[in-house]
Write a protein that holds these residues in place. Structure first.
Motif, PDB file in Angstrom:
ATOM      1  N   TRP A 270      -0.786   5.454   4.468  1.00  0.00           N
ATOM      2  CA  TRP A 270      -2.360   5.654   3.774  1.00  0.00           C
ATOM      3  C   TRP A 270      -3.320   4.113   4.843  1.00  0.00           C
ATOM      4  N   PRO A 295      -5.279   8.894   0.832  1.00  0.00           N
ATOM      5  CA  PRO A 295      -3.855   9.436   1.690  1.00  0.00           C
ATOM      6  C   PRO A 295      -4.087   9.592   3.206  1.00  0.00           C
ATOM      7  N   GLY A 315      -2.858  11.881  -3.957  1.00  0.00           N
ATOM      8  CA  GLY A 315      -2.908  11.435  -2.809  1.00  0.00           C
ATOM      9  C   GLY A 315      -0.958  11.438  -3.089  1.00  0.00           C
ATOM     10  N   TRP A 316      -0.547  10.633  -1.891  1.00  0.00           N
ATOM     11  CA  TRP A 316       1.138  10.611  -2.319  1.00  0.00           C
ATOM     12  C   TRP A 316       1.472  10.127  -2.963  1.00  0.00           C
TER      13      TRP A 316
END
Length: 573
Positions: A270, A295, A315-316
């Motif tokens: 990140w 991310p 994102g993740w």
């Protein structure tokens, strides 16, 4: 078109650029709303820690902790007592000097925050340490060093040697116990953008990666990267630099840059960076530079890919939401509900502009007492007693919401002409908007002095470089109704829309009797003399120069209770 993040957020449709990262979660930026510039972050076990710039504000270098990357708790300040840097604050003249961009790192059980203090007595590198980031008192007095520039990084190589990289971009070995430095060597000049700064070093897959900011912290701000198999170079510039920027776009988030990278417990990368909400027009952004999260895809042996910053991100997979963290401070998005009961501490998220004079603020049985400063919020530059360098009678908190209501109840019985107490939207001493209760001579010859509401602005310049003179704002003076005399008064600041504040007053027990005092543009506290910082809202007391030395004439103190700040919504697109 702007979208307000409110209860109807699920009905909004966001059109997003296709991502190179695997998308498993969604969230909104900024993750640290309000003035939180130059973020640096690291992870220790399952907790993420971030520090941001504070310049002239005290206490400084806030340490935020989070387990989920979205809920951030203010757990301490690395600079929290005058004795750590005695005399530095009082000797600092500028409106945006003090603690510049810091780096936070953890090594062998110790947290390190390295920074450069600009101002008196000279440009000084400072390195604070602690084993317990949840306790103010655990932060050390700083190890000082002769900084050749700003924005120092801290990096441990595999052989145990420690290095700092500063704006420039120069590398030096540093002794973290003494501050001793080796001679600086230039290791990269960037890609040609102005002000190569904010460097961070990482070692991954046999490469040393060097992340920097370029272009100045304005609309051309960006992040670039280079790498080398040797710490001291030469460094190869990534051919697709910059790897992150919103310049030359119509994104609402602009000035994106000055980033830092870190991993979560799943090994995903990140990044955080600063950004300004205001769009490419870059005219109205009272919260200044805020912290955003993005991310990062970083495959083995490859260059990292940073997702472009937007208000609504994917994102993740984020860690599970939780607020189970040690420490006594509030979370950054908590409302303020402070009644200042006797025996309580001043809340951790309340700050001062420079170190205040001793005993200027105290929680008493009547509420939070503010001893007035002889200089008002503007002060007189060059005058030791009136400049504000020795502290102002002002206490505030960051404006953390596009839409908010802030109010306090004041107990104030001035005895001398010019004694004043009120609320303010404060960017710097050169850009602020004040609603005060002030004792003035009556406009009628036969009347005794009386209390007035006074709404006035200080904004010598607005906009960004090249700065332009601010339009002159007339001072608005309204007599306080005789029926209010003897009552406590509530003063209130409330956002009318994205670009204007409204100011009102009412008896504390009769809100239905409220008086609308007036409004002011948020552009007056955007940029100008405070392009690096953001607005604070708070309460103040001053005698407007009456007195001698640093002291007002006797009396004029104000007691504050029912301090309230509530956010109503964020504009993110």
């Amino acid at each position: 078109m702007h979208h307000l993040v409110a209860s109807c957020i699920s009905l909004l449709i966001f059109l997003l650029t296709p991502s190179k990262a695997k998308h498993n979660s969604t969230y909104n930026n900024p993750i640290l709303p309000g003035w939180h510039s130059d973020p640096s972050c690291t992870r220790v076990e399952d907790v993420f820690f971030c520090v941001t710039s504070t310049f002239d504000v005290f206490p400084g270098l806030p340490i935020y902790a989070s387990k989920d990357l979205l809920d951030w708790k203010l757990v301490s300040h690395a600079w929290n007592r005058e004795s750590q840097l005695p005399g530095y604050s009082a000797g600092t003249e500028g409106q945006q000097l003090g603690h510049y961009a810091a780096t936070i790192r953890h090594h062998d059980g110790i947290f390190y925050v390295i920074c450069v203090y600009l101002g008196a007595p000279a440009e000084t590198g400072v390195l604070y340490t602690t084993k317990n980031p949840y306790d103010d008192s655990a932060w050390s007095d700083p190890v000082t060093f002769n900084a050749s520039s700003i924005d120092p990084d801290l990096f441990w190589d595999d052989d145990g040697k420690v290095y700092t990289v500063l704006s420039g971009i120069t590398l030096q070995e540093i002794d973290v116990k003494t501050g001793d430095l080796s001679d600086p060597i230039n290791i990269w000049n960037g890609t040609g953008g102005v002000y190569p700064e904010g460097p961070h070093l990482y070692k991954k897959d046999g490469f040393y990666y060097l992340l920097i900011a370029e272009g100045g912290t304005e609309l051309k701000h960006s992040i670039s990267i280079a790498r080398s198999t040797n710490l001291k170079g030469p460094y190869e510039s990534y051919k697709h630099n910059p790897i992150l920027t919103n310049r030359n776009t119509d994104e609402y988030f602009q000035t994106v840059g000055h980033g830092d990278l870190f991993q979560d417990t799943n090994g995903n990368w990140w990044g955080t960076a600063l950004a300004t909400r205001g769009g490419p027009s870059w005219k109205v952004y009272p919260m200044g530079r805020e912290t955003v999260l993005f991310p990062v895809t970083w495959e083995k042996g490859q260059w990292p890919i940073l997702e472009p910053v937007k208000g609504h991100m994917t994102g993740w997979t984020l860690p599970p939401r939780t607020r189970e963290l040690p420490g006594e401070g509030p979370f950054n998005d908590d409302p303020d509900v402070y009644d200042f009961k006797s025996g309580s501490d001043i809340p951790r998220n309340l700050v001062y502009f420079r170190v205040p004079r001793e005993d200027s603020f105290a929680v008493t049985r009547k509420g939070l007492r503010i001893i007035p400063s002889r200089g008002n919020l503007t002060g007189i530059p060059g005058n030791d007693d009136l400049s504000g360098q020795k502290g102002l009678g002002f206490i505030g908190r960051r404006q953390t919401d596009t839409y908010f209501t802030y109010s306090v109840v004041i107990n104030f019985e001035p005895k001398r002409i010019g004694q004043e107490a009120g609320v303010t939207v404060f960017l710097t001493q050169e850009n602020h908007i004040d609603l005060g209760v002030v004792l003035l001579n009556s406009s009628h010859k036969d009347e005794s002095p009386r209390l007035y509401f006074r709404l006035r602005t200080e904004a010598t310049i607005v906009d960004n470089l090249p700065a332009v003179p601010a339009p002159r704002q007339p001072v608005k003076i309204i007599p306080i109704p005789h029926s209010w005399v003897g009552e406590k008064i509530r003063l209130q600041i409330k956002t009318i829309n994205e670009t204007h504040y409204g100011f009102s007053a009412m008896p504390s027990t009769r809100p239905q009797a409220a008086i609308d005092i007036g409004s002011a543009s948020a552009q007056l506290v955007s940029g100008g003399s405070g392009t690096f910082v953001g607005s604070l809202v708070g309460a103040y007391a001053t005698c407007n120069g009456v007195g001698s030395g640093s002291d007002c004439t006797q009396g004029g103190e104000v007691y504050i209770d029912r301090w309230r700040y509530s956010g109503h919504g964020q504009v993110i697109e």
